[in-house]
Design a protein around this motif. Sequence first.
Motif, PDB file in Angstrom:
ATOM      1  N   GLU A  77       0.727  -1.280  -0.126  1.00 45.00           N
ATOM      2  CA  GLU A  77       0.107   0.060  -0.121  1.00 45.00           C
ATOM      3  C   GLU A  77       0.961   1.296  -0.268  1.00 45.00           C
ATOM      4  N   ARG A  78       1.824   1.304   1.107  1.00 42.25           N
ATOM      5  CA  ARG A  78       2.851   2.369   0.897  1.00 42.25           C
ATOM      6  C   ARG A  78       3.931   1.648   1.434  1.00 42.25           C
ATOM      7  N   ARG A  79       5.183   1.807   0.736  1.00 38.81           N
ATOM      8  CA  ARG A  79       6.438   1.280   1.167  1.00 38.81           C
ATOM      9  C   ARG A  79       7.170   2.091   2.224  1.00 38.81           C
ATOM     10  N   VAL A  80       6.852   1.852   3.537  1.00 39.14           N
ATOM     11  CA  VAL A  80       7.411   2.598   4.451  1.00 39.14           C
ATOM     12  C   VAL A  80       7.893   2.043   5.405  1.00 39.14           C
ATOM     13  N   LEU A  81       9.278   2.438   5.967  1.00 42.33           N
ATOM     14  CA  LEU A  81       9.912   2.009   7.366  1.00 42.33           C
ATOM     15  C   LEU A  81       9.343   2.821   8.263  1.00 42.33           C
ATOM     16  N   LEU A  98       2.807  11.681  17.275  1.00 53.64           N
ATOM     17  CA  LEU A  98       2.965  11.678  15.907  1.00 53.64           C
ATOM     18  C   LEU A  98       3.792  10.219  15.481  1.00 53.64           C
ATOM     19  N   TYR A  99       3.586  10.085  14.134  1.00 58.78           N
ATOM     20  CA  TYR A  99       4.119   9.039  13.759  1.00 58.78           C
ATOM     21  C   TYR A  99       4.960   9.631  12.418  1.00 58.78           C
ATOM     22  N   ALA A 100       6.050   8.853  12.070  1.00 54.18           N
ATOM     23  CA  ALA A 100       7.281   9.154  11.143  1.00 54.18           C
ATOM     24  C   ALA A 100       7.642   7.932  10.413  1.00 54.18           C
ATOM     25  N   LEU A 102       9.640   6.594   6.753  1.00 57.45           N
ATOM     26  CA  LEU A 102      10.618   6.817   5.192  1.00 57.45           C
ATOM     27  C   LEU A 102       9.874   6.114   4.458  1.00 57.45           C
ATOM     28  N   GLN A 103       9.413   6.687   3.249  1.00 59.77           N
ATOM     29  CA  GLN A 103       8.711   6.053   2.387  1.00 59.77           C
ATOM     30  C   GLN A 103       9.629   6.198   1.164  1.00 59.77           C
ATOM     31  N   MET A 104       9.679   4.951   0.476  1.00 59.70           N
ATOM     32  CA  MET A 104      10.561   4.684  -0.997  1.00 59.70           C
ATOM     33  C   MET A 104       9.438   4.240  -2.023  1.00 59.70           C
ATOM     34  N   SER A 113      -4.732   5.637  -4.547  1.00 58.38           N
ATOM     35  CA  SER A 113      -5.039   6.692  -3.977  1.00 58.38           C
ATOM     36  C   SER A 113      -5.940   6.416  -2.883  1.00 58.38           C
ATOM     37  N   HIS A 114      -5.991   7.031  -1.589  1.00 61.71           N
ATOM     38  CA  HIS A 114      -6.700   6.829  -0.493  1.00 61.71           C
ATOM     39  C   HIS A 114      -6.817   8.028   0.121  1.00 61.71           C
ATOM     40  N   ARG A 115      -7.626   8.061   1.148  1.00 60.94           N
ATOM     41  CA  ARG A 115      -7.781   9.239   1.949  1.00 60.94           C
ATOM     42  C   ARG A 115      -8.051   8.937   3.562  1.00 60.94           C
ATOM     43  N   HIS A 116      -7.619   9.564   4.496  1.00 59.06           N
ATOM     44  CA  HIS A 116      -7.976   9.034   5.934  1.00 59.06           C
ATOM     45  C   HIS A 116      -8.076  10.439   6.627  1.00 59.06           C
ATOM     46  N   ALA A 117      -8.532  10.075   8.085  1.00 54.59           N
ATOM     47  CA  ALA A 117      -8.735  11.307   8.942  1.00 54.59           C
ATOM     48  C   ALA A 117      -7.557  12.013   9.204  1.00 54.59           C
ATOM     49  N   PHE A 121       1.976  14.985   5.995  1.00 55.36           N
ATOM     50  CA  PHE A 121       2.829  15.619   5.200  1.00 55.36           C
ATOM     51  C   PHE A 121       4.096  14.947   4.734  1.00 55.36           C
ATOM     52  N   ARG A 122       4.585  15.082   3.680  1.00 50.43           N
ATOM     53  CA  ARG A 122       5.984  14.621   3.351  1.00 50.43           C
ATOM     54  C   ARG A 122       6.817  15.766   3.114  1.00 50.43           C
ATOM     55  N   MET A 123       8.296  15.376   3.822  1.00 48.95           N
ATOM     56  CA  MET A 123       9.557  16.177   3.569  1.00 48.95           C
ATOM     57  C   MET A 123      10.257  15.362   2.445  1.00 48.95           C
ATOM     58  N   TYR A 154      -8.115  12.979  -0.724  1.00 50.07           N
ATOM     59  CA  TYR A 154      -7.658  11.814  -1.763  1.00 50.07           C
ATOM     60  C   TYR A 154      -6.267  11.956  -2.115  1.00 50.07           C
ATOM     61  N   HIS A 155      -5.077  11.272  -2.076  1.00 56.12           N
ATOM     62  CA  HIS A 155      -3.920  11.476  -2.360  1.00 56.12           C
ATOM     63  C   HIS A 155      -3.324  10.136  -2.950  1.00 56.12           C
ATOM     64  N   ASP A 156      -2.456  10.046  -4.159  1.00 55.08           N
ATOM     65  CA  ASP A 156      -1.534   9.129  -4.235  1.00 55.08           C
ATOM     66  C   ASP A 156      -0.092   9.634  -4.936  1.00 55.08           C
ATOM     67  N   HIS A 157       0.585   8.811  -5.100  1.00 52.28           N
ATOM     68  CA  HIS A 157       2.127   9.189  -5.209  1.00 52.28           C
ATOM     69  C   HIS A 157       2.520   8.186  -6.577  1.00 52.28           C
ATOM     70  N   GLY A 158       3.494   8.825  -7.206  1.00 53.89           N
ATOM     71  CA  GLY A 158       3.801   8.221  -8.584  1.00 53.89           C
ATOM     72  C   GLY A 158       5.442   8.524  -8.840  1.00 53.89           C
ATOM     73  N   LEU A 168      10.365  11.716   3.559  1.00 59.13           N
ATOM     74  CA  LEU A 168       9.925  11.444   5.169  1.00 59.13           C
ATOM     75  C   LEU A 168       8.498  11.788   5.269  1.00 59.13           C
ATOM     76  N   ASP A 169       7.731  10.816   5.967  1.00 58.02           N
ATOM     77  CA  ASP A 169       6.108  11.079   6.099  1.00 58.02           C
ATOM     78  C   ASP A 169       5.878  11.397   7.567  1.00 58.02           C
ATOM     79  N   GLY A 170       5.092  12.220   7.840  1.00 54.86           N
ATOM     80  CA  GLY A 170       4.711  12.705   9.078  1.00 54.86           C
ATOM     81  C   GLY A 170       3.179  12.572   9.297  1.00 54.86           C
ATOM     82  N   LEU A 171       2.896  11.959  10.153  1.00 56.57           N
ATOM     83  CA  LEU A 171       1.181  11.982  10.285  1.00 56.57           C
ATOM     84  C   LEU A 171       0.867  12.026  11.815  1.00 56.57           C
ATOM     85  N   ASP A 172      -0.335  12.508  12.011  1.00 56.53           N
ATOM     86  CA  ASP A 172      -0.681  12.731  13.572  1.00 56.53           C
ATOM     87  C   ASP A 172      -1.637  11.150  14.096  1.00 56.53           C
TER      88      ASP A 172
HETATM   89  O1  GTQ Z   1       1.451   8.277   2.005  1.00 57.46           O
HETATM   90  O2  GTQ Z   1      -0.521   8.112   2.477  1.00 57.46           O
HETATM   91  O3  GTQ Z   1       3.561   6.794   5.957  1.00 57.46           O
HETATM   92  O4  GTQ Z   1      -1.368   6.613   4.247  1.00 57.46           O
HETATM   93  C1  GTQ Z   1       1.516   5.891   6.310  1.00 57.46           C
HETATM   94  C2  GTQ Z   1       0.238   6.137   5.929  1.00 57.46           C
HETATM   95  C3  GTQ Z   1       2.148   7.164   4.308  1.00 57.46           C
HETATM   96  C4  GTQ Z   1       0.642   7.817   2.495  1.00 57.46           C
HETATM   97  C5  GTQ Z   1       2.613   6.616   5.625  1.00 57.46           C
HETATM   98  C6  GTQ Z   1      -0.153   6.720   4.726  1.00 57.46           C
HETATM   99  C7  GTQ Z   1       0.664   7.205   3.918  1.00 57.46           C
END
Ligand code: GTQ
Length: 356
Positions: A77-81, A98-100, A102-104, A113-117, A121-123, A154-158, A168-172
């Motif tokens: 779904e998201r390749r994140v460590l 907070l959650y952090a 690293l997404q590759m 594409s998905h969305r959540h409450a 952000f991405r750095m 809604y957000h997706d990445h490519g 770097l992903d930061g989420l609450d």
């Molecule tokens: O890119 O939407 O690190 O939904 C964790 C959950 C990234 C993302 C994460 C996510 C996303």
Amino acid sequence: MDTAGTAFSFTKPDASPERREFYARLCEKNITPLWEVLGKLLHPSPVPQMVPVMWRYGEVRPYLMDAGRLLTEREAERRVLVLENPGMRGQSRITPTLYAGLQMILPGETARSHRHAASAFRMVVEGTGAYTAVEGERTTMHPGDFILTPPWTYHDHGNPTESPVVWLDGLDVPLVNMFDTGFAEHHPEDLQPHTIAEGDALARYGANMLPVDYTPERLSSPVFNYPYARSRETLEQLRRSGPLHGCHGLKMRYINPATGGSPLPTMGAFLQLLPAGFCGEPYRSTDATVYYVVEGEGRSRVEDASFAWGARDIFAVPSWSPVSHEAQSDAVLFSFSDRPAQQALGLWREQAPLRA
Ligand code: GTQ
């Protein structure tokens, strides 16, 4: 008037056999006497489980590449460590709220594409030319760009480039889940349609003007990419006029241009320049803070820990821990925290200079 108090301390009353027997009867009814737990509930100052910690990018990057060999983006779904604070393992937290991670994303891959409450952000750490799409608009990523995905968008990445891209992903998420307010869903299509020209949001909301009839649709910023080139230029311009803050060097906060408030309702983000040779005074605040080194080399002291950092390293500072920064070369630190949430609730405090 505020009357200075004396440090809070509390000693449990002795537990006689009769008292113990009483507590056991209470326990069966899901009741606890306050005097048995008060010391855990109220303290003279914060008692974080979180500890100071640093991750060197050079050590983590090979693991990201391993993950790239072992799983497809689609499977993950998201390749994140996920960067887990050693004081709170197993909880996907870098700070208490907070959650952090690293997404590759590899060449040719897309993240559906998905969305959540939760706010995210991405750095951008490494690679130029991948994109994030938010509510119909794409933005191209460059190292140092600060990119928002506000709650329930809604957000997706490519990654249409030839090289891996890392951010770097930061989420609450921990905060949202503490409230039990977490929702998430997929977009009906793999990738949302791109209906808005790239650059629209920044031109419309990010040029010190707003559309004449603009009324905010959400609490988050209508700008969703804060390009590093612009922010860096600002810091460069300002260092010529000075002055430097004794603790922060030259520190700016990212804003929602429509309100002057934080870009996301719960998360604040900051960018600071520490000129070569800067030797900062200690500072502390109640918002546990995650730092990402965009450029340069230096050292930060956090309580007894001393983190010698270079570009792309990440370190985290617990609530109320004194932190001081030194820079060997011109350095730029990005940081983020839950400061806006604490401020909205009247909880945030800071202190500098620190008394002995
Ligand atoms: O890119 O939407 O690190 O939904 C964790 C959950 C990234 C993302 C994460 C996510 C996303």
